[in-house]
Design an enzyme around this catalytic site. Structure first.
Site, mmCIF file in Angstrom:
data_model
loop_
_atom_site.group_PDB
_atom_site.id
_atom_site.type_symbol
_atom_site.label_atom_id
_atom_site.label_comp_id
_atom_site.label_asym_id
_atom_site.label_seq_id
_atom_site.Cartn_x
_atom_site.Cartn_y
_atom_site.Cartn_z
ATOM 1 N N LYS A 15 0.837 -1.208 0.000
ATOM 2 C CA LYS A 15 0.000 0.000 0.000
ATOM 3 C C LYS A 15 0.875 1.263 0.000
ATOM 4 O O LYS A 15 0.663 2.176 -0.781
ATOM 5 C CB LYS A 15 -0.923 0.019 1.238
ATOM 6 C CG LYS A 15 -1.883 -1.158 1.314
ATOM 7 C CD LYS A 15 -2.796 -1.071 2.525
ATOM 8 C CE LYS A 15 -2.081 -1.097 3.864
ATOM 9 N NZ LYS A 15 -1.375 -2.376 4.153
ATOM 10 N N ARG A 90 -9.651 1.516 8.776
ATOM 11 C CA ARG A 90 -9.273 0.145 9.104
ATOM 12 C C ARG A 90 -10.364 -0.582 9.874
ATOM 13 O O ARG A 90 -10.191 -1.750 10.219
ATOM 14 C CB ARG A 90 -8.031 0.175 9.961
ATOM 15 C CG ARG A 90 -6.793 -0.414 9.296
ATOM 16 C CD ARG A 90 -5.670 -0.168 10.240
ATOM 17 N NE ARG A 90 -4.487 -0.890 10.039
ATOM 18 C CZ ARG A 90 -3.426 -0.435 9.365
ATOM 19 N NH1 ARG A 90 -3.479 0.694 8.726
ATOM 20 N NH2 ARG A 90 -2.333 -1.140 9.344
ATOM 21 N N ARG A 129 11.951 -5.644 4.745
ATOM 22 C CA ARG A 129 11.683 -4.208 4.517
ATOM 23 C C ARG A 129 12.651 -3.324 5.296
ATOM 24 O O ARG A 129 12.938 -3.578 6.470
ATOM 25 C CB ARG A 129 10.244 -3.867 4.924
ATOM 26 C CG ARG A 129 9.990 -2.346 4.886
ATOM 27 C CD ARG A 129 8.537 -1.982 4.914
ATOM 28 N NE ARG A 129 7.880 -2.377 6.140
ATOM 29 C CZ ARG A 129 6.588 -2.213 6.374
ATOM 30 N NH1 ARG A 129 5.813 -1.685 5.437
ATOM 31 N NH2 ARG A 129 6.056 -2.602 7.511
ATOM 32 N N ARG A 162 11.376 -1.645 10.983
ATOM 33 C CA ARG A 162 10.292 -1.310 11.911
ATOM 34 C C ARG A 162 10.179 -2.383 12.983
ATOM 35 O O ARG A 162 10.264 -3.578 12.701
ATOM 36 C CB ARG A 162 8.966 -1.187 11.141
ATOM 37 C CG ARG A 162 8.731 0.215 10.623
ATOM 38 C CD ARG A 162 7.566 0.322 9.676
ATOM 39 N NE ARG A 162 6.331 -0.303 10.149
ATOM 40 C CZ ARG A 162 5.205 -0.303 9.445
ATOM 41 N NH1 ARG A 162 5.159 0.270 8.260
ATOM 42 N NH2 ARG A 162 4.121 -0.879 9.927
ATOM 43 N N ARG A 173 -0.527 -8.744 13.311
ATOM 44 C CA ARG A 173 -1.108 -7.688 12.459
ATOM 45 C C ARG A 173 -1.990 -8.300 11.382
ATOM 46 O O ARG A 173 -3.055 -7.760 11.060
ATOM 47 C CB ARG A 173 0.007 -6.851 11.825
ATOM 48 C CG ARG A 173 0.599 -5.834 12.794
ATOM 49 C CD ARG A 173 1.980 -5.363 12.373
ATOM 50 N NE ARG A 173 2.004 -4.765 11.064
ATOM 51 C CZ ARG A 173 3.111 -4.616 10.329
ATOM 52 N NH1 ARG A 173 4.272 -5.019 10.801
ATOM 53 N NH2 ARG A 173 3.048 -4.049 9.162
HETATM 54 P P1 AP5 Z 1 4.820 -1.636 1.841
HETATM 55 O O1 AP5 Z 1 4.480 -0.797 0.658
HETATM 56 O O2 AP5 Z 1 5.589 -1.022 2.949
HETATM 57 O O3 AP5 Z 1 3.499 -2.394 2.379
HETATM 58 P P2 AP5 Z 1 2.243 -1.827 3.181
HETATM 59 O O4 AP5 Z 1 1.034 -2.444 2.574
HETATM 60 O O5 AP5 Z 1 2.285 -0.346 3.280
HETATM 61 O O6 AP5 Z 1 2.525 -2.526 4.571
HETATM 62 P P3 AP5 Z 1 2.494 -1.926 6.063
HETATM 63 O O7 AP5 Z 1 3.216 -2.933 6.910
HETATM 64 O O8 AP5 Z 1 2.989 -0.519 6.112
HETATM 65 O O9 AP5 Z 1 1.020 -1.955 6.358
HETATM 66 P P4 AP5 Z 1 0.369 -1.953 7.719
HETATM 67 O O10 AP5 Z 1 -0.985 -1.697 7.300
HETATM 68 O O11 AP5 Z 1 0.557 -3.156 8.557
HETATM 69 O O12 AP5 Z 1 1.192 -0.825 8.543
HETATM 70 P P5 AP5 Z 1 0.841 0.678 8.868
HETATM 71 O O13 AP5 Z 1 2.085 1.442 8.905
HETATM 72 O O14 AP5 Z 1 -0.274 1.148 8.032
HETATM 73 O O15 AP5 Z 1 5.633 -2.909 1.288
HETATM 74 C C1 AP5 Z 1 6.111 -3.910 2.170
HETATM 75 C C2 AP5 Z 1 7.462 -4.449 1.682
HETATM 76 O O16 AP5 Z 1 7.270 -5.138 0.440
HETATM 77 C C3 AP5 Z 1 8.500 -3.359 1.364
HETATM 78 O O17 AP5 Z 1 9.771 -3.858 1.677
HETATM 79 C C4 AP5 Z 1 8.364 -3.137 -0.157
HETATM 80 O O18 AP5 Z 1 9.578 -2.668 -0.747
HETATM 81 C C5 AP5 Z 1 7.999 -4.530 -0.631
HETATM 82 N N1 AP5 Z 1 7.102 -4.553 -1.772
HETATM 83 C C6 AP5 Z 1 6.016 -3.761 -1.998
HETATM 84 N N2 AP5 Z 1 5.390 -4.121 -3.129
HETATM 85 C C7 AP5 Z 1 6.084 -5.201 -3.637
HETATM 86 C C8 AP5 Z 1 5.926 -6.018 -4.789
HETATM 87 N N3 AP5 Z 1 4.909 -5.832 -5.635
HETATM 88 N N4 AP5 Z 1 6.808 -7.028 -4.984
HETATM 89 C C9 AP5 Z 1 7.836 -7.232 -4.121
HETATM 90 N N5 AP5 Z 1 8.054 -6.483 -3.013
HETATM 91 C C10 AP5 Z 1 7.173 -5.469 -2.774
HETATM 92 O O19 AP5 Z 1 0.280 0.534 10.366
HETATM 93 C C11 AP5 Z 1 1.131 0.231 11.431
HETATM 94 C C12 AP5 Z 1 0.349 0.218 12.735
HETATM 95 O O20 AP5 Z 1 -0.198 1.527 12.991
HETATM 96 C C13 AP5 Z 1 -0.860 -0.724 12.792
HETATM 97 O O21 AP5 Z 1 -0.472 -2.039 13.130
HETATM 98 C C14 AP5 Z 1 -1.702 -0.045 13.873
HETATM 99 O O22 AP5 Z 1 -1.175 -0.308 15.156
HETATM 100 C C15 AP5 Z 1 -1.483 1.436 13.596
HETATM 101 N N6 AP5 Z 1 -2.482 1.970 12.659
HETATM 102 C C16 AP5 Z 1 -2.240 2.455 11.413
HETATM 103 N N7 AP5 Z 1 -3.383 2.878 10.827
HETATM 104 C C17 AP5 Z 1 -4.373 2.649 11.725
HETATM 105 C C18 AP5 Z 1 -5.787 2.844 11.698
HETATM 106 N N8 AP5 Z 1 -6.414 3.366 10.630
HETATM 107 N N9 AP5 Z 1 -6.500 2.498 12.807
HETATM 108 C C19 AP5 Z 1 -5.888 1.990 13.912
HETATM 109 N N10 AP5 Z 1 -4.560 1.749 13.985
HETATM 110 C C20 AP5 Z 1 -3.801 2.073 12.900
HETATM 111 MG MG MG Z 2 2.575 1.042 4.868
#
Ligand code: AP5
Ligand code: MG
Length: 220
Positions: A15, A90, A129, A162, A173
């Site tokens: 994402k 979410r 990552r 991270r 997660r």
């Molecule tokens: P990346 O693009 O970083 O993936 P992502 O989908 O953004 O994954 P996240 O781990 O950031 O999502 P998340 O939803 O768990 O975390 P968030 O920060 O939102 O890609 C991942 C890896 O794959 C990278 O190394 C990239 O280079 C590689 N890659 C990407 N595409 C690829 C491809 N096509 N092929 C090969 N490799 C690829 O949330 C973190 C925490 O914050 C949550 O756990 C929660 O505690 C809190 N939080 C955030 N938002 C909310 C909310 N709305 N409500 C409540 N709590 C929240």
């Molecule tokens: Mg992300």
């Protein structure tokens, strides 16, 4: 034209990677709730300290806190043309709150691209990552390495892993995603907004699929 996009998909599916690319191409603001929490933590705000207690366990930060943070972010001038929401909403409560907020700004969710991926690949991607300390640029030691190990190509800042990318926390997660966030797939499908994108392709192929599904002009 104002345009609001909601990116859906499990942790690690890409994402953030795709939101950054689409934001550059369209000029739409990229709003990542996870990045906003991490920025708050870096600045040691009360919100950041509170969020950390949930994030380190792989749990969701409570809805009221998260909704308040996004409302403030969406009201800033760089969101006038719209935004790409990455990681918000979410929960169904957050999705309802977003509808109400966008109503106030005379907008609505135009599309909800849902990037799909297999669990074993997600765990592996997150283990590989590396994230940029200054601006959250995203790398992967296998699929998208930086030019120089440990250093961001864009701003020269340090890359770090991270804390919530440890395999046990990633599994938690994914479980939380399946329980609390996956109902949003039907939420947006019922509203005719859902667009399924295969996230198991290369980064470039996923971008291409998004660009054609969203009818984004390549000249933008
Ligand atoms: P990346 O693009 O970083 O993936 P992502 O989908 O953004 O994954 P996240 O781990 O950031 O999502 P998340 O939803 O768990 O975390 P968030 O920060 O939102 O890609 C991942 C890896 O794959 C990278 O190394 C990239 O280079 C590689 N890659 C990407 N595409 C690829 C491809 N096509 N092929 C090969 N490799 C690829 O949330 C973190 C925490 O914050 C949550 O756990 C929660 O505690 C809190 N939080 C955030 N938002 C909310 C909310 N709305 N409500 C409540 N709590 C929240
Ligand atoms: Mg992300």
């Amino acid at each position: 034209m104002t345009r609001y996009l909601v990116l859906l998909g499990p942790p690690g599916v890409g994402k953030g990677t795709q939101a950054k690319i689409i934001s550059e191409r369209t000029g739409l603001a990229h709003i990542s709730s996870g990045d906003l929490f991490r920025e708050n933590l870096k600045n040691q705000t009360e919100l950041g300290k509170l969020a950390q207690t949930y994030m380190s366990r792989g749990e969701l930060v409570p809805d009221d806190v998260t909704i308040g943070m996004i409302r403030e972010r969406l009201s800033r001038p760089d969101c006038k043309a719209g935004a790409i929401l990455d990681g918000f909403p979410r929960t169904p409560t957050q999705a309802d709150a977003l509808e109400a907020m966008l109503d106030e700004f005379n907008g609505h969710v135009d599309a909800a691209p849902f990037i799909t991926g297999d669990e074993d690949v997600l765990v592996e991607r997150l283990g590989d990552r590396w994230t940029c300390r200054a601006n959250g640029h995203i790398y992967n030691q296998k699929s998208n390495p930086p030019r120089e190990p440990g250093i961001c190509d864009f701003d020269g800042s340090e890359l770090y892993q991270r804390e919530d990318d440890k395999p046990e926390t990633v599994k938690r997660r994914i479980h939380v995603y399946l329980e609390q966030t996956s109902p949003l797939i039907d939420y947006y499908r019922r509203r005719g907004k859902l667009i399924e994108i295969d996230g198991m392709q290369t980064i470039e192929q996923v971008t291409q699929a998004l660009v054609s599904a969203l009818d984004i002009q390549s000249s933008l």
